[in-house]
Design an enzyme around this catalytic site. Structure first.
Site, PDB file in Angstrom:
ATOM      1  N   PRO A 174       0.847  -1.206   0.000  1.00 63.94           N
ATOM      2  CA  PRO A 174       0.000   0.000   0.000  1.00 63.94           C
ATOM      3  C   PRO A 174       0.875   1.246   0.000  1.00 63.94           C
ATOM      4  CG  PRO A 174      -0.729  -1.577   1.661  1.00 63.94           C
ATOM      5  CD  PRO A 174       0.603  -2.059   1.165  1.00 63.94           C
ATOM      6  N   ASP A 181       7.234  -2.907   2.872  1.00 63.12           N
ATOM      7  CA  ASP A 181       8.485  -2.685   2.130  1.00 63.12           C
ATOM      8  C   ASP A 181       9.617  -2.509   3.149  1.00 63.12           C
ATOM      9  OD1 ASP A 181      10.672  -1.444   0.764  1.00 63.12           O
ATOM     10  OD2 ASP A 181       9.302  -0.655  -0.751  1.00 63.12           O
ATOM     11  N   GLU A 198      17.008 -14.180   0.678  1.00 62.85           N
ATOM     12  CA  GLU A 198      17.171 -13.801  -0.741  1.00 62.85           C
ATOM     13  C   GLU A 198      18.605 -13.375  -1.008  1.00 62.85           C
ATOM     14  OE1 GLU A 198      14.127 -10.941  -1.738  1.00 62.85           O
ATOM     15  OE2 GLU A 198      14.224 -11.532  -3.836  1.00 62.85           O
TER      16      GLU A 198
HETATM   17  C1  6MZ Z   1      11.775  -8.708  -2.720  1.00 59.16           C
HETATM   18  C2  6MZ Z   1      10.194  -7.874  -4.166  1.00 59.16           C
HETATM   19  C3  6MZ Z   1      10.628  -8.760  -5.197  1.00 59.16           C
HETATM   20  O1  6MZ Z   1       4.193  -4.192  -3.927  1.00 59.16           O
HETATM   21  O2  6MZ Z   1       4.460  -2.381  -5.613  1.00 59.16           O
HETATM   22  N1  6MZ Z   1       9.198  -7.140  -4.677  1.00 59.16           N
HETATM   23  N2  6MZ Z   1      10.765  -7.861  -2.961  1.00 59.16           N
HETATM   24  N3  6MZ Z   1      12.252  -9.564  -3.647  1.00 59.16           N
HETATM   25  C4  6MZ Z   1      11.713  -9.624  -4.890  1.00 59.16           C
HETATM   26  N4  6MZ Z   1      12.261 -10.486  -5.803  1.00 59.16           N
HETATM   27  C5  6MZ Z   1      12.831 -10.067  -7.019  1.00 59.16           C
HETATM   28  N5  6MZ Z   1       9.865  -8.555  -6.273  1.00 59.16           N
HETATM   29  C6  6MZ Z   1       8.984  -7.569  -5.935  1.00 59.16           C
HETATM   30  O3  6MZ Z   1       5.120  -4.748  -6.162  1.00 59.16           O
HETATM   31  C7  6MZ Z   1       6.457  -4.421  -6.348  1.00 59.16           C
HETATM   32  C8  6MZ Z   1       7.206  -4.466  -5.036  1.00 59.16           C
HETATM   33  O4  6MZ Z   1       7.263  -5.813  -4.550  1.00 59.16           O
HETATM   34  C9  6MZ Z   1       8.498  -6.075  -3.923  1.00 59.16           C
HETATM   35  C10 6MZ Z   1       9.305  -4.780  -3.964  1.00 59.16           C
HETATM   36  O5  6MZ Z   1       9.079  -4.053  -2.779  1.00 59.16           O
HETATM   37  C11 6MZ Z   1       8.666  -4.053  -5.150  1.00 59.16           C
HETATM   38  O6  6MZ Z   1       8.818  -2.654  -5.084  1.00 59.16           O
HETATM   39  P1  6MZ Z   1       4.084  -3.807  -5.366  1.00 59.16           P
HETATM   40  O7  6MZ Z   1       2.762  -4.149  -5.982  1.00 59.16           O
END
Ligand code: 6MZ
Length: 362
Positions: free
Chosen positions: A99, A167, A227
Site C-alpha cells: 500500500p 516494504d 534472498e
Molecule cells: C523482494 C520484491 C521482489 O508491492 O508495488 N518485490 N521484494 N524480492 C523480490 N524479488 C525479485 N519482487 C517484488 O510490487 C512491487 C514491489 O514488490 C516487492 C518490492 O518491494 C517491489 O517494489 P508492489 O505491488
C-alpha cells in the site's frame, strides 16, 4: 492447449507491480513521456531489458511505481494482472502489493487499496471470488462444474486473496499502519502480510513489532527469507514461524535443517532466481533438494511482468529441467491447496476443481 497451461494452478507469490504487462508499462511511459514528465526512450530501454541483477530489479521497481501509482492505473493493472493469471487457469491467486501513500495526488494507503479492490470488481473475463464467505454445497458443485471447463466454453472462476506487503524501506510505524489496514480490510479479501523489498535494506527488528501484531491478530504471514546471505536474519525469521516463506536461497546447513524440521512451506520462484543471478544455474536450484525431501513447496512467478514469465511457464520449466512428468507436476500444483491463506470452504472447492481436472489427465 499445452498441459502446463490447461492444468489448474495455484499462485501464491505474485507482486502486483511486478506482474504488469510490458505493453501496459510502455503505454503508461509513453503518456508520461508526452507530458514531458519522463524521457520515453530512456525508460523504454530499461523496461525492455531482459536480464537484471537483483539491485537493478529494485531500481526498475522505483521506475514502475512512478508510472503506476495513481488510483486509476492501480485499478487498471489489478484488473489486467488478475485476468492474465485467470487466462492460464490459475484457480486461486494470492496477489500481494505494498500500500502506497502519495500526498501530492491525495493517495493514502487505504485509498491505494480501495483502487486495488476496484480493479478486482472490474474484472469481466472470469468470475472472481475475493470476499471470504461460506459457500453451500450446491454452489460449490455448480462452481466446480463451471471450472471443469478449461476449454473456454464456460465461464471460469478464480479465487483471489490479497496480502499487504511491508516494504523493507519502511519504518516500524509505517509497517504497523499497513497491518492495521489489513485488519480493516479483512472483509474484502485481505488475508495476510508479506515482508518484501530490497533485501539489502532494513533490519528484521524494525519489522518485528508489526509482524508480531499481525500474528497476534490472526493474519497469515509470509516472509521473503534468505534472498541474499544474511545470517542475522534467516534464523530469527524461521524462529518466528511464518505460515510460508519466499525464495529461501542463501541458507546455511543448520538453517536448511531448521526449515525442514519446521515444515514451513516455501514459495519457489525459479525464473526470478535465475534472472537476478541469485542462483547461477537452474540445475543446482534448491527446488530439487526440497522436492526430494518432500518439503512443502509451491511454484510461483514472483514478478511475471518484470521477469517475462507466467505460472504455466514455471511449471513447464520445472518439468523439463528436473525431469518431472505431467502427473508429478499436477500433484505439485494440487499440494499447494494445503498452503493457501484461505478457509476450508475454499480448499474444499479447489480439491473438487483439481479432482475434476485429474479425470482429464492422460
Ligand atoms: C523482494 C520484491 C521482489 O508491492 O508495488 N518485490 N521484494 N524480492 C523480490 N524479488 C525479485 N519482487 C517484488 O510490487 C512491487 C514491489 O514488490 C516487492 C518490492 O518491494 C517491489 O517494489 P508492489 O505491488
Amino acid at each position: 492447449m499445452e498441459w502446463w497451461v490447461s492444468m489448474p494452478k495455484i499462485e501464491l507469490h505474485a507482486h502486483l507491480n511486478g506482474s504488469i504487462r510490458d505493453s501496459t508499462l510502455l503505454e503508461l511511459a509513453r503518456v508520461l513521456g508526452e507530458k514531458g514528465a519522463i524521457v520515453f526512450s530512456d525508460v523504454e530501454h530499461v523496461i525492455m531489458k531482459n536480464d537484471r541483477s537483483l539491485g537493478e530489479v529494485f531500481k526498475l521497481f522505483d521506475l514502475i511505481h512512478i508510472l503506476t501509482t495513481d488510483h486509476k492505473t492501480v485499478t487498471r493493472i489489478t484488473k489486467e494482472v488478475v485476468e492474465d493469471f485467470a487466462s492460464e487457469n490459475v484457480v486461486y491467486l494470492e496477489l500481494r502489493t505494498t500500500p502506497k501513500k502519495n500526498d501530492s495526488i491525495g493517495m493514502s494507503k487505504q485509498s491505494y487499496m480501495e483502487a486495488v479492490i476496484e480493479g478486482l470488481r472490474a474484472v469481466t473475463a472470469v468470475d472472481i471470488d475475493f470476499v471470504p464467505h461460506k459457500i453451500n454445497t450446491q454452489d460449490s458443485l455448480n462452481s466446480i462444474a463451471m471450472n471443469d471447463a478449461c476449454d473456454g466454453t464456460r465461464r471460469k472462476k478464480t479465487y483471489v486473496r490479497l496480502l499487504l506487503s511491508i516494504d523493507r524501506r519502511e519504518t516500524t510505524e509505517a509497517a504497523i499502519e499497513t497491518v492495521k489496514l489489513a485488519l480493516e480490510m479483512r472483509g474484502v479479501g485481505v488475508v495476510g502480510i508479506d515482508l518484501s523489498g530490497n533485501p539489502d535494506v532494513g533490519e528484521w527488528n524494525t519489522f518485528l513489532p508489526a509482524l508480531k501484531f499481525a500474528q497476534e491478530q490472526g493474519l497469515y504471514i509470509t516472509l521473503h527469507c534468505g534472498e541474499v546471505p544474511n545470517r542475522q536474519e534467516v534464523q530469527p525469521m524461521l524462529d518466528f514461524l511464518p505460515q510460508r516463506i519466499g525464495h529461501a536461497i542463501f541458507f546455511e546447513e543448520e538453517e536448511w535443517r531448521q526449515l525442514k524440521t519446521s515444515k514451513i512451506p516455501v514459495e519457489i520462484c525459479l525464473t526470478s532466481n535465475i534472472k537476478t543471478e541469485s542462483i547461477s544455474s537452474i540445475d543446482i536450484h534448491h527446488f530439487v533438494d526440497l522436492y526430494n525431501a518432500k518439503h512443502p513447496l509451491v511454484l510461483c512467478t514472483d514478478d511475471a511482468g518484470v521477469f517475462s514469465t507466467s505460472l504455466s511457464n514455471e511449471y513447464k520449466l520445472a518439468s523439463t529441467t528436473f525431469g518431472l512428468g505431467k502427473r508429478e507436476m499436477f500433484e505439485l500444483a494440487r499440494n499447494g491447496i494445503e498452503f493457501i491463506f484461505a478457509g476450508d470452504d475454499v480448499k474444499q472447492y479447489l480439491v473438487g476443481a483439481f479432482d475434476s481436472a485429474a479425470k482429464k489427465l492422460n
